[in-house]
Design an enzyme around this catalytic site. Sequence first.
Site, PDB file in Angstrom:
ATOM      1  CG  ASP A  56      -2.280  -0.630   0.812  1.00 17.67           C
ATOM      2  OD1 ASP A  56      -2.402  -1.263  -0.275  1.00 17.67           O
ATOM      3  OD2 ASP A  56      -3.443  -0.638   1.706  1.00 17.67           O
ATOM      4  N   GLY A  85      -9.793  31.562 -34.462  1.00 15.81           N
ATOM      5  CA  GLY A  85     -10.974  31.912 -35.299  1.00 15.81           C
ATOM      6  C   GLY A  85     -10.632  31.647 -36.819  1.00 15.81           C
ATOM      7  CG  LEU A  86      -7.234  33.553 -40.085  1.00 12.80           C
ATOM      8  CD1 LEU A  86      -8.257  34.091 -41.213  1.00 12.80           C
ATOM      9  CD2 LEU A  86      -5.964  34.281 -40.161  1.00 12.80           C
ATOM     10  CG  ASP A  90      -9.025  36.835 -31.708  1.00 11.65           C
ATOM     11  OD1 ASP A  90      -9.128  36.673 -33.182  1.00 11.65           O
ATOM     12  OD2 ASP A  90      -8.375  35.931 -31.073  1.00 11.65           O
TER      13      ASP A  90
END
Length: 531
Positions: A36, A409-410, A274
């Site tokens: 353990d 995004g672009l 943006d």
Amino acid sequence: MKLTLWTYEGPPHVGAMRVATGMKGLHMVLHAPQGDTYADLLFTMIERRDHRPPVSYTTFQARDLGGDTAGLFRTACQDAYDRFRPEALIVAASCTAELIQDDPGGLAETMGLPVPVIPLELPSYQRKENFGCDEAFLQIARALARPMARTDAVSCNILGPTGLGFRHRDDVAEITALLNEMGVAVNVTAPMGARPSDIARMGTAHFNVLLYPETAESTARWAERELEQPFTRTVPLGTLATRAFIDEVRALSGSTRPVDENRLRQPWWASSVDSTYLTGKRVFIFGDGTHAMAAARIARDEMGFEVAGLGCYNREQARPLRALAREMGIEALVTDDYLDVERAIESAQPEMILGTQMERHIGKRLGIPCAVISAPVHVQDFPARYSPQMGFEGANVIFDTWVHPLVMGLEEHLLHMFREDFEFHDAAGPSHHGGHAPRRQESTTPAAQPAASAAAVSGGSMPPETAPAHLQTDLEDTAVVWLACAESELRKIPFFVRGKARRNTEAFAVQRGLARISVDTLYEAKAHYAR
Ligand code: SF4
């Protein structure tokens, strides 16, 4: 019995170890079989601590079971005390030791050690790691803290940070600085960084700041009753929650000092042009209740995302999470079975996942971007740099972390416009990930083949041979065929919404008893769902 491959939480004794390891001057004796001690690695590797956790294990073996395991436990307690001279001891049993019923608490009590010995009852077969944290901290506070005269200047305790907590180190720094800016001194931060003698003077604070309900809500409630300390209900995750937290602290402390928001950049970043392309992105959120609920509010109210799914693995938080999901018009998912989570993600078809390390694996398999918001986490989510989630800097960190996995995004626009381009094609993935991020593999099988591939049902994310049985069954039931013209029309839809379009169209066809999907079916389905 339950067949389990991944677990979101460890057993409760790991939670107790997180409390002990976060603290100083406290030692834990764990009655446990040999092996353990693997739990040490969580702290020395994942959290990269430079010293061993303050935990002694009895490490009994099969041959010890015929003998005196209780004697082994007593020896381990005595050795731990002689060697480490802690201010207090906590004693507990791991899952296996629970079965042999040696009663660590009773045994340690009879030894007459000169420091407080705090027994923990950890039901390993019913409860999990977060319960272990919460319970261990509660028992330590109950054993050591007493009502006391308040400090002259207004002060509070910070409750909840532990060893192995997701960003606890930096959250504490951020919130301590915020409280100081408001003129509120931090009396004790616990369990992380506190000694038993610090816990003993918790009662001198005017109120408590509860940062992590999973690990300290029981202590906060106990302190409210026994020490007459009110506690904060808002967890300062996100800009709006941080402002609500500041208002709550003002009400509890009487502070009127202004807080400088100049360092907060998230609201402008999220509202600058943006970020327009982020609006309406469908996100699936899963984690511990506190982080999942905070993420859902940030996603909806601060980022403009649409929350397509919300769930948590710790049932202690099920009730508030269900209420929030209802408010958002979605069904909550409360489960600790990652296969349930995977199925829910497949059916919600999100464009992004906010989850734990498990959901990163699911996202990788399904080709869906993912950011980590909650434990359990891997070693890379214990970063070297300052990286809180809470307060104003936490809001900045969250904005960057969530946006990073998405295609910009672009680029999204280019991918849509120039699908046949050698560089900006659907399978390329975000360019800032080196072009290696997996993208959903659409079936290019010519038409009139049954769309009976798991890819069709799951939005094209899994090859048929690895499709789970439940999907195969769905397919056998539906067996809708895509005609070539429809398949090629479908490919004109941007990849990030294509899976959903495919799934909706198939559902539409099945509802109408259509065996084949033509271009007309595709557009009829589109019109149907747009209504
Ligand atoms: S899987 Fe990676 S992070 Fe996890 S323990 Fe192994 S090496 Fe460490």
